[in-house]
Design a protein around this motif. Structure first.
Motif, PDB file in Angstrom:
ATOM      1  N   GLN A   1       0.824  -1.204   0.000  1.00 54.47           N
ATOM      2  CA  GLN A   1       0.000   0.000   0.000  1.00 54.47           C
ATOM      3  C   GLN A   1       0.863   1.262   0.000  1.00 54.47           C
ATOM      4  O   GLN A   1       0.527   2.247  -0.664  1.00 54.47           O
ATOM      5  N   ASP A  57       2.917  -7.170  -8.069  1.00 54.62           N
ATOM      6  CA  ASP A  57       2.371  -5.981  -7.410  1.00 54.62           C
ATOM      7  C   ASP A  57       3.174  -4.735  -7.778  1.00 54.62           C
ATOM      8  O   ASP A  57       2.612  -3.639  -7.934  1.00 54.62           O
ATOM      9  N   ALA A 101      -5.795  -0.198  -7.290  1.00 59.27           N
ATOM     10  CA  ALA A 101      -6.146  -1.607  -7.113  1.00 59.27           C
ATOM     11  C   ALA A 101      -5.369  -2.234  -5.962  1.00 59.27           C
ATOM     12  O   ALA A 101      -5.892  -3.081  -5.221  1.00 59.27           O
ATOM     13  N   ILE A 102      -4.118  -1.819  -5.780  1.00 56.65           N
ATOM     14  CA  ILE A 102      -3.310  -2.353  -4.677  1.00 56.65           C
ATOM     15  C   ILE A 102      -3.798  -1.813  -3.338  1.00 56.65           C
ATOM     16  O   ILE A 102      -3.864  -2.545  -2.340  1.00 56.65           O
ATOM     17  N   ARG A 160      -6.866  -3.883  -2.663  1.00 54.28           N
ATOM     18  CA  ARG A 160      -6.603  -5.307  -2.421  1.00 54.28           C
ATOM     19  C   ARG A 160      -6.091  -5.557  -1.006  1.00 54.28           C
ATOM     20  O   ARG A 160      -6.484  -6.519  -0.350  1.00 54.28           O
ATOM     21  N   TYR A 161      -5.211  -4.677  -0.539  1.00 56.18           N
ATOM     22  CA  TYR A 161      -4.611  -4.897   0.778  1.00 56.18           C
ATOM     23  C   TYR A 161      -5.334  -4.152   1.898  1.00 56.18           C
ATOM     24  O   TYR A 161      -4.811  -4.061   3.011  1.00 56.18           O
ATOM     25  N   GLU A 197      -7.333  -5.214   3.883  1.00 51.50           N
ATOM     26  CA  GLU A 197      -7.814  -6.523   4.325  1.00 51.50           C
ATOM     27  C   GLU A 197      -8.494  -6.449   5.689  1.00 51.50           C
ATOM     28  O   GLU A 197      -8.008  -5.754   6.596  1.00 51.50           O
TER      29      GLU A 197
END
Length: 309
Positions: A117, A149, A173-174, A177-178, A180
């Motif tokens: 990130q 990545d 997008a990263i 995605r992270y 979480e």
């Protein structure tokens, strides 16, 4: 239409290197190019790689700021405000050139999402600024997923001496995605709090941290970080929250959950403006902690920070 000129544009290439010689040659060439252009330069990479770059440069290393990323970037969340912007903001005129290596083979699986990130958010933090940040990646020791990545977080990639645009570039997008969900440990001690319990939750954290081996200096860090996060929950997160903490081998984990949502992906990563009174809480946590993980969504926000024992 963008008004940013090529001279002002932010540049963020990833350098994929396969061996020590390639690392030395490519980083030294990058820095010598900056020296020829009269650009202020900084290098923040793991200690052993610092030595390689200094040795390759020889006398050309004079005037370059060298930082050990394993220390200044122990928590990836403080690299943008304290390392990158700290250097760039100190040189506001002309282009600034930096080598930053936040991801190395020794990074843990717990740390990696915050590292990815960070690499993504660099693009938002420096958009439109005359700054070049080169990020080396060890092709032989990092997982293929990490290299994939890197193609998402960097608009250009240098591999085998050739620089090409990344067709995969999509830093948002990263970040997504992270983002979480974070699951608390089953043996965590918990403390629900509201405004009336702010003092009590701080003392609860300090008592347990002391019992679990945190030294006096780090106890003050824990106390201040818990105070900042719980106060933020009361003021911005719906008035209440849930504090949890637990012990893991070599570190303590502190967590605050509330009903708020972080809408700014750079929250906690911007240095405060001169004279700014508020908005420093999450930034302070990033500066004090060894790692910070964040999950935010429609159901609320969880901020977790780690302190090494």
């Amino acid at each position: 239409m963008s008004t940013v000129t090529a001279h002002e544009a932010f540049e963020h290439p990833a350098l994929f290197y396969g061996n020590e010689q390639e690392y030395r040659q490519q980083t030294a060439a990058f820095l010598r190019e900056g020296a020829a252009a009269g650009e202020p330069m900084a290098v923040a990479v793991p200690g052993p790689n610092l030595a390689l770059i200094k040795d390759e440069l020889g006398v050309d290393a004079r005037g370059i700021s060298f930082l050990d990323m394993t220390e200044v970037g122990r928590n990836p969340g403080r690299i943008i405000p304290k390392v990158l912007k700290g250097f760039a903001d100190a040189h506001p005129v002309g282009r600034v050139r930096i080598i930053g290596e936040p991801i190395w083979a020794g990074r843990s699986a717990v740390e990696y999402p915050a590292c990815a990130q960070h690499e993504a958010l660099i693009n938002a933090a420096f958009e439109g600024r005359a700054v070049t940040i080169l990020c080396p990646y060890d092709e032989t020791r990092l997982d293929a997923a990490v290299l994939a990545d890197a193609r998402l977080t960097h608009p250009t990639v240098i591999s085998q001496g050739r620089e090409q645009a990344s067709n995969d570039y999509d830093w948002q997008a990263i970040v997504a995605r992270y983002n979480e969900p974070l699951v608390s440990a089953p043996d965590a001690v918990v403390f629900p709090f509201g405004e009336a319990e702010l003092r009590s939750v701080r003392q609860f954290a300090v008592d347990h941290a002391s019992r679990w081996g945190l030294d006096a200096v780090r106890l003050e860090d824990a106390k201040l970080a818990v105070a900042e996060l719980t106060t933020n929950s009361v003021v911005h997160g719906g008035g209440r929250g849930l504090f949890a903490m637990w012990s893991e081998p070599g570190r303590l984990v502190f967590e605050v959950r509330d009903g708020g949502r972080l809408s700014d992906p750079l929250a906690g990563r911007r240095p405060p403006d001169q004279g700014q009174l508020g908005g420093r809480g999450l930034l302070l946590v990033h500066y004090m902690a060894d790692l910070v993980r964040i999950h935010t969504g429609e159901d609320g926000t969880t901020i977790r920070f780690y302190l090494d024992v």
